[in-house]
Design an enzyme around this catalytic site. Structure first.
Site, PDB file in Angstrom:
ATOM      1  N   VAL A  26       0.859  -1.269   0.106  1.00 33.05           N
ATOM      2  CA  VAL A  26       0.068  -0.133   0.113  1.00 33.05           C
ATOM      3  C   VAL A  26       0.997   1.161   0.070  1.00 33.05           C
ATOM      4  O   VAL A  26       2.187   1.102   0.347  1.00 33.05           O
ATOM      5  CB  VAL A  26      -0.854  -0.110   1.309  1.00 33.05           C
ATOM      6  CG1 VAL A  26      -2.070  -1.024   0.974  1.00 33.05           C
ATOM      7  CG2 VAL A  26      -0.131   0.095   2.388  1.00 33.05           C
ATOM      8  N   SER A  27       0.191   2.217  -0.450  1.00 30.84           N
ATOM      9  CA  SER A  27       0.923   3.645  -0.740  1.00 30.84           C
ATOM     10  C   SER A  27       1.712   4.396   0.396  1.00 30.84           C
ATOM     11  O   SER A  27       2.637   4.992   0.672  1.00 30.84           O
ATOM     12  CB  SER A  27       0.385   4.739  -1.533  1.00 30.84           C
ATOM     13  OG  SER A  27       0.334   3.879  -2.825  1.00 30.84           O
ATOM     14  N   THR A  28       0.610   4.437   1.578  1.00 30.77           N
ATOM     15  CA  THR A  28       0.971   5.121   2.780  1.00 30.77           C
ATOM     16  C   THR A  28       0.789   4.169   4.168  1.00 30.77           C
ATOM     17  O   THR A  28       0.090   3.091   4.232  1.00 30.77           O
ATOM     18  CB  THR A  28       0.164   6.497   2.881  1.00 30.77           C
ATOM     19  OG1 THR A  28      -1.405   6.001   2.976  1.00 30.77           O
ATOM     20  CG2 THR A  28       0.252   7.184   1.916  1.00 30.77           C
ATOM     21  N   GLN A  48      -2.802   3.278   5.453  1.00 21.51           N
ATOM     22  CA  GLN A  48      -3.449   2.331   4.657  1.00 21.51           C
ATOM     23  C   GLN A  48      -3.399   0.942   5.096  1.00 21.51           C
ATOM     24  O   GLN A  48      -2.238   0.687   5.722  1.00 21.51           O
ATOM     25  CB  GLN A  48      -3.356   2.469   3.077  1.00 21.51           C
ATOM     26  CG  GLN A  48      -3.659   3.850   2.540  1.00 21.51           C
ATOM     27  CD  GLN A  48      -3.219   3.864   1.063  1.00 21.51           C
ATOM     28  OE1 GLN A  48      -2.270   3.448   0.677  1.00 21.51           O
ATOM     29  NE2 GLN A  48      -4.393   3.952   0.264  1.00 21.51           N
ATOM     30  N   GLY A 103       4.723   1.559   0.852  1.00 25.26           N
ATOM     31  CA  GLY A 103       5.874   2.201   0.103  1.00 25.26           C
ATOM     32  C   GLY A 103       5.222   2.905  -1.211  1.00 25.26           C
ATOM     33  O   GLY A 103       4.026   2.342  -1.496  1.00 25.26           O
TER      34      GLY A 103
END
Length: 310
Positions: free
Chosen positions: A22-24, A27, A49
């Site tokens: 996941v991006s952050t 999340q 990341g």
């Protein structure tokens, strides 16, 4: 009671290993993990990341640990790769090691002919992507020049200390990100050859496989990977001193270890391309000369029987 024959045993089942990203940090991977478990993944590695970031330590370790027969599974292609080119590089390295790749929501499964065809289409897309990026960059620079704007960082042109420090930190970060992203393609060869073989021989073997290393750059790269605890410190140990006549035997042993599938004729062709002279004179290497040196390397324990050319 007769013993059961082991020849009729079915092959061991493939290990399905999942990767979720996941991006952050705020999340959750729950949805991806649920899909991967439903697909049969018994081990799932999770990472936080940005998709554009090259620094993915969980993925780097996973790509190092998967073995032949494993299947790396993701929910979508964008969970694994930051670009089409990066995706193709990762899949090519996995395929060379006998590891398959599957994306649950995309038509990519390298264990099937249909999946391999989709991969070829992606290869053409990657080539187009690189061409378009180069064209846009060139057009942007020409437009800026026409408006009278100078290319580059104003702070650097004025030699401001804070700008110089910021650029230095950014370069070091980008360098480490690039190393982590590419390590699965060159670090396994370094691990097989060091420290028994000299840096010079390792570089020559890597470059014959399409790389463009120098001894200085490769040593710096391995030093950095060791410092980040992504490679073993023993890779940096001093290689044993050998007499000059030992050079050819160790070079041939290194080629055979780096690519066990090469035949004696293939190794001879590589030595000719490296401009190495045969030990008994002449201009071209013969398979028999390669065999003699490989046999000597085997006698000394430098090459196992399974790594010998045929």
């Amino acid at each position: 009671m007769a013993k059961a024959s082991h020849f009729n045993l079915p092959p061991p089942p493939k290990r399905l290993i999942g990767y979720a990203r996941v991006s952050t940090d705020d999340q959750l991977n729950d949805a991806q993990v649920d899909e991967l478990r439903a697909a049969g993944c018994h081990r799932i590695h999770q990472e936080h990341g940005s998709g554009a970031s090259r620094a993915r330590p969980v993925l780097a370790k996973l790509l190092k640990d998967v073995a032949a027969g494993d299947v790396l599974v993701v929910v979508r292609l964008d969970r694994l790769a930051r670009s089409v080119s990066h995706l193709l590089d990762v899949i090519e390295d996995l395929e060379q090691r006998g590891v398959h790749f599957r994306s649950l929501r995309d038509p990519i499964d390298t264990s099937t002919p249909q999946g391999m065809f989709s991969l070829q289409v992606l290869g053409a897309v990657a080539q187009l992507e690189r061409a378009l990026i180069a064209e846009r960059t060139k057009s942007g620079m020409q437009a800026a020049k026409a408006r009278g704007r100078l290319a580059g960082n104003p702070g650097l042109r004025e030699r401001r200390p804070e700008a110089i420090r910021a650029v230095s930190v950014a370069r070091e970060r980008a360098y480490l990100d690039e190393l982590i992203a590419s390590a699965q393609t060159w670090l396994p060869t370094v691990r097989r050859l060091r420290p028994q073989h000299s840096w010079d021989n390792v570089v020559r073997i890597l470059n014959r496989r399409g790389y463009d290393w120098t001894v200085e750059r490769l040593r710096r790269a391995v030093h950095r990977m060791v410092r980040e605890k992504l490679a073993e410190p023993e890779l940096l140990a001093r290689s044993p001193r050998r007499p000059p006549e030992d050079h050819l035997m160790r070079l041939i042993a290194g080629i055979a270890i780096a690519d066990p599938d090469l035949s004696l004729r293939d190794i001879a062709a590589q030595l000719d391309q490296m401009h190495e002279r045969p030990p008994r004179g002449g201009r071209k290497w013969a398979p028999s000369s390669v065999r003699a040196l490989l046999d000597e390397a085997r006698r000394l324990g430098l090459v196992r029987s399974s790594e010998r050319g045929s």
